[in-house]
Design a protein around this motif. Structure first.
Motif, PDB file in Angstrom:
ATOM      1  N   LEU A   8       2.552   4.384  12.213  1.00  0.00           N
ATOM      2  CA  LEU A   8       3.007   5.697  12.661  1.00  0.00           C
ATOM      3  C   LEU A   8       3.247   6.678  11.544  1.00  0.00           C
ATOM      4  O   LEU A   8       3.322   7.871  11.757  1.00  0.00           O
ATOM      5  N   ALA A   9       3.400   6.237  10.358  1.00  0.00           N
ATOM      6  CA  ALA A   9       3.538   7.163   9.244  1.00  0.00           C
ATOM      7  C   ALA A   9       3.332   6.344   7.987  1.00  0.00           C
ATOM      8  O   ALA A   9       3.363   5.116   8.008  1.00  0.00           O
ATOM      9  N   ALA A  10       3.092   7.057   6.931  1.00  0.00           N
ATOM     10  CA  ALA A  10       2.942   6.371   5.667  1.00  0.00           C
ATOM     11  C   ALA A  10       4.229   5.620   5.401  1.00  0.00           C
ATOM     12  O   ALA A  10       5.312   6.154   5.570  1.00  0.00           O
ATOM     13  N   SER A  11       4.097   4.417   5.009  1.00  0.00           N
ATOM     14  CA  SER A  11       5.314   3.655   4.716  1.00  0.00           C
ATOM     15  C   SER A  11       4.964   2.600   3.683  1.00  0.00           C
ATOM     16  O   SER A  11       3.805   2.411   3.341  1.00  0.00           O
ATOM     17  N   ALA A  12       5.983   1.938   3.219  1.00  0.00           N
ATOM     18  CA  ALA A  12       5.775   0.936   2.184  1.00  0.00           C
ATOM     19  C   ALA A  12       4.865  -0.185   2.684  1.00  0.00           C
ATOM     20  O   ALA A  12       4.213  -0.858   1.905  1.00  0.00           O
ATOM     21  N   ALA A  13       4.807  -0.355   3.996  1.00  0.00           N
ATOM     22  CA  ALA A  13       4.011  -1.433   4.545  1.00  0.00           C
ATOM     23  C   ALA A  13       2.569  -0.996   4.829  1.00  0.00           C
ATOM     24  O   ALA A  13       1.866  -1.625   5.577  1.00  0.00           O
ATOM     25  N   ALA A  14       2.141   0.115   4.227  1.00  0.00           N
ATOM     26  CA  ALA A  14       0.799   0.626   4.488  1.00  0.00           C
ATOM     27  C   ALA A  14      -0.256  -0.417   4.139  1.00  0.00           C
ATOM     28  O   ALA A  14      -0.114  -1.123   3.148  1.00  0.00           O
ATOM     29  N   PRO A  15      -1.314  -0.529   4.929  1.00  0.00           N
ATOM     30  CA  PRO A  15      -2.342  -1.514   4.620  1.00  0.00           C
ATOM     31  C   PRO A  15      -3.128  -1.096   3.373  1.00  0.00           C
ATOM     32  O   PRO A  15      -3.037   0.025   2.900  1.00  0.00           O
ATOM     33  N   ALA A  16      -3.903  -2.025   2.914  1.00  0.00           N
ATOM     34  CA  ALA A  16      -4.505  -1.900   1.601  1.00  0.00           C
ATOM     35  C   ALA A  16      -5.167  -0.551   1.326  1.00  0.00           C
ATOM     36  O   ALA A  16      -4.904   0.071   0.300  1.00  0.00           O
ATOM     37  N   ASP A  17      -6.034  -0.066   2.232  1.00  0.00           N
ATOM     38  CA  ASP A  17      -6.839   1.093   1.894  1.00  0.00           C
ATOM     39  C   ASP A  17      -6.323   2.386   2.505  1.00  0.00           C
ATOM     40  O   ASP A  17      -7.038   3.375   2.575  1.00  0.00           O
ATOM     41  N   GLU A  18      -5.057   2.375   2.947  1.00  0.00           N
ATOM     42  CA  GLU A  18      -4.496   3.581   3.523  1.00  0.00           C
ATOM     43  C   GLU A  18      -4.101   4.584   2.447  1.00  0.00           C
ATOM     44  O   GLU A  18      -3.683   4.222   1.349  1.00  0.00           O
ATOM     45  N   GLY A  19      -4.187   5.852   2.783  1.00  0.00           N
ATOM     46  CA  GLY A  19      -3.527   6.834   1.944  1.00  0.00           C
ATOM     47  C   GLY A  19      -4.387   7.941   1.388  1.00  0.00           C
ATOM     48  O   GLY A  19      -5.523   7.726   0.974  1.00  0.00           O
ATOM     49  N   MET A  20      -3.811   9.134   1.398  1.00  0.00           N
ATOM     50  CA  MET A  20      -4.397  10.297   0.749  1.00  0.00           C
ATOM     51  C   MET A  20      -3.391  10.655  -0.337  1.00  0.00           C
ATOM     52  O   MET A  20      -2.446  11.411  -0.115  1.00  0.00           O
ATOM     53  N   TRP A  21      -3.579  10.083  -1.496  1.00  0.00           N
ATOM     54  CA  TRP A  21      -2.539  10.058  -2.535  1.00  0.00           C
ATOM     55  C   TRP A  21      -2.594  11.282  -3.434  1.00  0.00           C
ATOM     56  O   TRP A  21      -3.660  11.799  -3.743  1.00  0.00           O
ATOM     57  N   LEU A  22      -1.390  11.692  -3.849  1.00  0.00           N
ATOM     58  CA  LEU A  22      -1.294  12.805  -4.790  1.00  0.00           C
ATOM     59  C   LEU A  22      -1.814  12.368  -6.159  1.00  0.00           C
ATOM     60  O   LEU A  22      -1.549  11.250  -6.592  1.00  0.00           O
ATOM     61  N   PHE A  23      -2.501  13.279  -6.860  1.00  0.00           N
ATOM     62  CA  PHE A  23      -3.010  12.935  -8.190  1.00  0.00           C
ATOM     63  C   PHE A  23      -1.879  12.784  -9.208  1.00  0.00           C
ATOM     64  O   PHE A  23      -2.050  12.118 -10.223  1.00  0.00           O
ATOM     65  N   ASN A  24      -0.721  13.384  -8.935  1.00  0.00           N
ATOM     66  CA  ASN A  24       0.398  13.168  -9.864  1.00  0.00           C
ATOM     67  C   ASN A  24       1.297  12.016  -9.417  1.00  0.00           C
ATOM     68  O   ASN A  24       2.375  11.826  -9.951  1.00  0.00           O
ATOM     69  N   LYS A  25       0.832  11.272  -8.433  1.00  0.00           N
ATOM     70  CA  LYS A  25       1.564  10.080  -8.013  1.00  0.00           C
ATOM     71  C   LYS A  25       0.568   9.071  -7.446  1.00  0.00           C
ATOM     72  O   LYS A  25       0.618   8.720  -6.265  1.00  0.00           O
ATOM     73  N   PRO A  26      -0.348   8.641  -8.281  1.00  0.00           N
ATOM     74  CA  PRO A  26      -1.461   7.812  -7.788  1.00  0.00           C
ATOM     75  C   PRO A  26      -1.018   6.381  -7.460  1.00  0.00           C
ATOM     76  O   PRO A  26      -0.046   5.893  -8.056  1.00  0.00           O
ATOM     77  N   PRO A  27      -1.690   5.717  -6.565  1.00  0.00           N
ATOM     78  CA  PRO A  27      -1.301   4.358  -6.123  1.00  0.00           C
ATOM     79  C   PRO A  27      -1.845   3.294  -7.064  1.00  0.00           C
ATOM     80  O   PRO A  27      -2.577   2.395  -6.637  1.00  0.00           O
TER      81      PRO A  27
END
Lengths: 688, 688
Positions: free
Chosen positions: A11-30
């Motif tokens: 339902l929302a980005a969370s710490a339990a996000a699956p491996a390939d989830e996310g549109m990440w900020l370039f100043n906070k990359p995964p």
């Protein structure tokens, strides 16, 4: 879209996000996530290079530099709006395609602005400190607006860079993005519509897919090709199945952190309204286009964009109309609220504040859509009139008190649009304005006092005809005169479109102010929720998409669809087969050049491929790169399962679709005889 | 539609009607008017012959007998719904056309009912006497329904003829129409869609026009061609410019006697709703059709009918959104009310009663449209389910208490529809039902309690799929079993479509009852107004159209359009020119046969022509006859200016469009090699 699967969506980005989830900020990359999931560590230099090679198309897409001389790769459908406006000796570039054989032949595009993200600064404290304890929502909104205006103005005046403050996590963080701006952009190559849009609406959001959805522009500076330090090396082999790839682009908007009340608004109010409008316009324009070839040429791109929007909305509505999804969302929200109650009462209370703001928004949404969003005035001439009217009024205020788009930092972009000499075809404007005026009457009632004043005693067609026929706003010089003449000139103008813009402005501004007050309430509430979540769950997360640069990643990977194994990539041979299976009926007919070139083409060459990277609308044209940071493809679409990632990424059949570098290269070499481009890409790839 | 002209439209039929206005009752023909205007006196025998040669197509069109052996001429677009359902060895008859070379080859049509008007009886007294002083509107509606049911039942049982009581002048008069009914109807000839629909949506409602919009059926009785006493003689020369012609057909619905309040409802509520639905469905079906050829074939006729409806509504909305028209309507109404005040206070008060009934209707219109009119359930399977559920419930009531369509007199028609073996394509039904369920959620809100029960916890696509996939109602035998099993069988059924129909029936019936009460109030009010008008102005008038037989007349006459002189008729040569001008792009491509036949055709042969006769939708297929009562053409359309005649006839550019007898004959002879039909028409024309 497969409704059953939806229940599993996070339902929302969370710490339990699956491996390939996310549109990440370039100043906070995964960094850690990628390393854990794929054993690859991205470095600051790697990221910096990718960031600066990434291009934002301000008409709503993405792209990348692919040569030291400013060559830019994007989608044909990102370039199409521009390409359609260009004319070379009456040639129809959408139909015929275009190739500049020399730099002199490259075609300058009207009002196309490209942005390269140079740096990001967290300005959250400066923005939120402006909002003082005890301020009303109206006061807070004004204070916040003034603070943002000052940050943007001073940054712009210090650096000369485009400076945008971006609201992240729906109000929790504020980042200042500084962009290098290119406004001299020229078309280098585009394929025929039949190739670039192969499969058209019927294949849109489907897979397997066979489209040559790419084109090339070039950025110029001081009349010369821009010298580019960061560009992507073209890897002619592309990416293999199972390979890790990265997408760097500008996803426009996701809805993952919306509350249940906001999703209900979307489901019951905003999406149905937008769907109705899109379907209505699509049917009306389709009918007009069918009358003759000229109409068809003028309207085809609009029609496609409405079809595209309608499909996206249909999929999103399908998701929101799944009670299992909505109930899960409600349960998760309840769980969070309970968790907030002890230590974060502000956050626990925020949900009801948002719900109340939604209710207030919805109560005025129809009039806001019609009058402030301009749905009642579907002509390119109305926004011009409004810009002139408002620019004159805003000019008299302090910068921080102006409507955002009229503040000092945005003037360059505003003027670029306003003085653009893109052609306006009045007979088409009459058709679209007639329909939208009828839509206005239907929605607000023909006897509404303002509607009566807008219609001026005439039925829609007659009113639209006089407004469009008598306005001079299609002339950029006339616009410039009014703009430079300021408040006096605009107030004195009897241009009917200006008169109309003045007529609706009082209510339109009031409606906007009301929505901005609601936005402020939502901002504050989401800020509280985000702060509580960061405190409880940590901040290893990404915010909803905001048409700013993000990094996504995933694997090149086919999937099972109703028991059928879909391959990781399609081939050029498949393009011919698809055309034949549809008896070459448009939009499945191939351009003459492709028919002639068939024997010379290596039909095993990969054409399109899919990967699991988390993308959405706005990512069109994004570069896909490998671990080495080399270009292996260009994103052009999601599949239908991917559309509903808008509400949450889910590791299922959702895929990002891209054009493969090998397919593009084969097309350029064999079909388009574009040796110059091939050489530029190859030279760039192998710098001596 | 030219808005300026609209201000001149007369607001209702009145003694001051211009020469060629009117859709006149056959039992009250405008003998004097025609004589005064055109010097020709129609006789009872002339009228009787025309009446009995006129055919009503119960799917919504008109036609005429053109031979002693039951040959019937109508439009291709009237026959198309039937033609599309017919299959001969997998041939696509819409695409290829059809010609029965022998009577054995004539193709029997599923569920096509034709009616020939035999006589008319004024039953006003019997209907209105049933409504007693002091009855509530509910009681009055019930009493009126019972009286009508008894009149129809006893007429049917005495004569065996279809017996329909028709409400005229919106409640002032009630006429019993008795029809001979033909249910064994066979297709004899139809042209290719490319010819019959030449110009398609872009040319629809335009002029000049070039379409072969005609086809032939044959009525059978006892398995043999029906022996017809009254048929029209085919005049191969047609009508010359300036000639007086008559149209005998079944105009469906006009709005000339609506009050201002009713027009406001139409403008602000009903038409916008219907327009939205049509545009939505058109866009959705268009997208589905574009996926492949099979979809296209299944959906093309529906798409065209939605396009057609959308154009009509657009023109009508354009008329109603002209304030000059509405203000004139209001002024005329004020004038009448004032005139009524002294001698006819009941009539003067009637306008407010109508306005109140409109308000009540509108308050429930959305739910009524969705649940009772079935807009939420856009599948052919839902009306079947509802018919079974309701027939079982109504069976237990006295005839006069039943919903009208379940009364004894209508059973033959009801069963013809219910047991039709017309094919149902489930994958198409899923697509349309999915969309309409989403429309339901959008309109009533996904959280509405009944909506939640309808959706059963599933999103639209999933719910539609299970409903359509699991129902057996596509099998006529299964329907027959349930129908014969009565209330027990239907109540016990777990067929999901039956369960759905049962689920919504309580509210749907309540909504219908509420609308019928409003209808009763409007009936009584219009009765008072009409009586007062008859008293003040005389009764030399015609009622609004009601899909019953009417006589119209006018001159064959071209017109000036934006300064361009449009001819009274077009030619077969013009057909080829139009196709070439549009580069033979569909729908302007010509069938192979026409391309081959070009040299043999006399290109000067008239193809389509225009006349000033007063027609509207439902008149499609109506015969056009000359003074001698000979057939000179078949009506197929209005032009755009003619559409707004819905609100009042106006002697301007509005025209009725017809296919010319000469053009049809040339096509049959040269292009279709249809010697048998030509002989039958010619033999009929020259009886020995």
């Amino acid at each position: 879209m497969h409704p059953l699967r939806l229940a599993g969506i996070l339902l929302a980005a969370s710490a339990a996000a699956p491996a390939d989830e996310g549109m990440w900020l370039f100043n906070k990359p995964p960094v850690r996530r990628i390393k854990e999931a794929h054993g690859f560590e991205i470095t600051p230099a790697w990221l910096d290079h990718l960031q600066k090679a990434s291009v934002r198309f301000n008409n709503g897409g993405s792209g990348s530099f692919v040569s030291a001389a400013g060559l830019i790769l994007t989608n044909h459908h990102v370039g199409a709006g521009v390409i359609q406006k260009l004319r070379v000796q009456e040639r129809d570039l959408m139909k015929d395609g275009f190739l500049a054989k020399t730099r002199d032949e490259e075609l300058k595009c009207p009002d196309l602005e490209l942005n390269i993200l140079i740096d990001i600064e967290d300005v959250t404290a400066r923005v939120t400190d402006a909002v003082k304890e005890g301020m009303s929502a109206e006061q807070a909104a004004a204070a916040r607006r003034a603070a943002i205006a000052e940050i943007e103005r001073s940054s712009f005046s210090e650096t000369g860079l485009r400076s945008d403050v971006v609201t992240l996590y729906r109000g929790a963080l504020f980042h200042l993005h500084r962009y290098k701006r290119y406004t001299d952009v020229r078309l280098v190559f585009s394929p025929e519509k039949q190739a670039g849009f192969f499969g058209g609406d019927p294949d849109n959001f489907e897979y397997p897919r066979h489209t040559l959805d790419f084109c090339f522009f070039r950025a110029y500076e001081d009349g010369k090709p821009a010298a580019i330090g960061h560009f992507l090396t073209w890897n002619p082999k592309g990416a293999a199945e199972g390979e890790l790839v990265f997408v760097s682009g500008h996803p426009g908007r996701t809805n993952r952190s919306l509350t249940h009340a906001q999703l209900v608004s979307l489901r019951d109010v905003s999406l149905p309204f937008s769907y109705e409008r899109a379907a209505r316009t699509e049917a009306m324009l389709g009918s007009w286009a069918s009358r003759n070839r000229d109409n068809r040429r003028l309207a085809e791109l609009s029609i496609f964009s409405f079809q595209n929007a309608r499909k996206v909305m249909q999929a999103n509505l399908g998701a929101l109309l799944d009670p299992a999804f909505m109930e899960r969302k409600a349960r998760n929200e309840d769980r969070l609220r309970k968790a907030f109650e002890s230590g974060h009462p502000e956050a626990a209370a925020a949900y009801d504040r948002i719900a109340a703001a939604e209710e207030e928004s919805n109560a005025h949404r129809l009039r806001t859509e019609m009058l402030e969003e301009g749905r009642a005035f579907a002509t390119a001439l109305f926004p011009i009139a409004r810009t002139l009217v408002r620019a004159a009024d805003e000019e008299e205020k302090a910068d921080g008190e102006r409507l955002r788009e009229y503040q000092a930092a945005g003037r360059v972009s505003l003027e670029l649009q306003l003085f653009s000499d893109k052609p306006i075809f009045k007979h088409q404007e009459i058709v679209t304005l007639t329909d939208s005026l009828a839509f206005l009457c239907a929605k607000l009632g023909a006897d509404d006092p303002l509607v009566r004043r807008i219609m001026d005693g005439k039925p829609p067609e007659k009113r639209a005809t006089e407004l469009v026929a008598r306005t001079n706003l299609d002339d950029p010089e006339y616009r410039r005169e009014l703009y430079l003449g300021g408040k006096d000139a605009v107030s004195a103008s009897s241009d009917p479109m200006i008169v109309l813009a003045r007529l609706v402005d009082e209510e339109a501004r009031a409606l906007r102010a009301r929505q901005e007050t609601c936005d402020e309430i939502r901002n504050q509430a989401h800020q509280a929720i985000a702060a509580a979540r960061f405190a409880l769950e940590g901040d290893d997360s990404y915010p909803d998409a905001t048409f700013t640069l993000r990094l996504s990643y995933g694997l090149v990977k086919g999937y099972l669809n109703h028991g059928e194994k879909l391959p990781a990539h399609t081939t050029l041979g498949g393009l011919y087969e698809r055309s034949e299976a549809q008896e070459a009926t448009p939009p499945f007919d191939l351009p003459e050049r492709w028919i002639r070139g068939r024997d010379a083409i290596d039909t095993d060459t990969p054409l399109n491929f899919v990967c699991t990277a988390d993308i959405t609308g706005g990512n069109s044209g994004s570069p896909v790169v490998n671990r080495a940071g080399e270009l292996v493809g260009v994103i052009f679409d999601s599949n239908l399962d991917g559309i509903v990632h808008s509400f949450g990424y889910f590791e299922g059949n959702g895929r990002a679709l891209a054009v493969h570098t090998a397919g593009m290269l084969e097309a350029l070499k064999i079909v388009y005889d574009a040796g110059e481009i091939v050489e530029e890409l190859t030279f760039s790839s192998n710098p001596e």
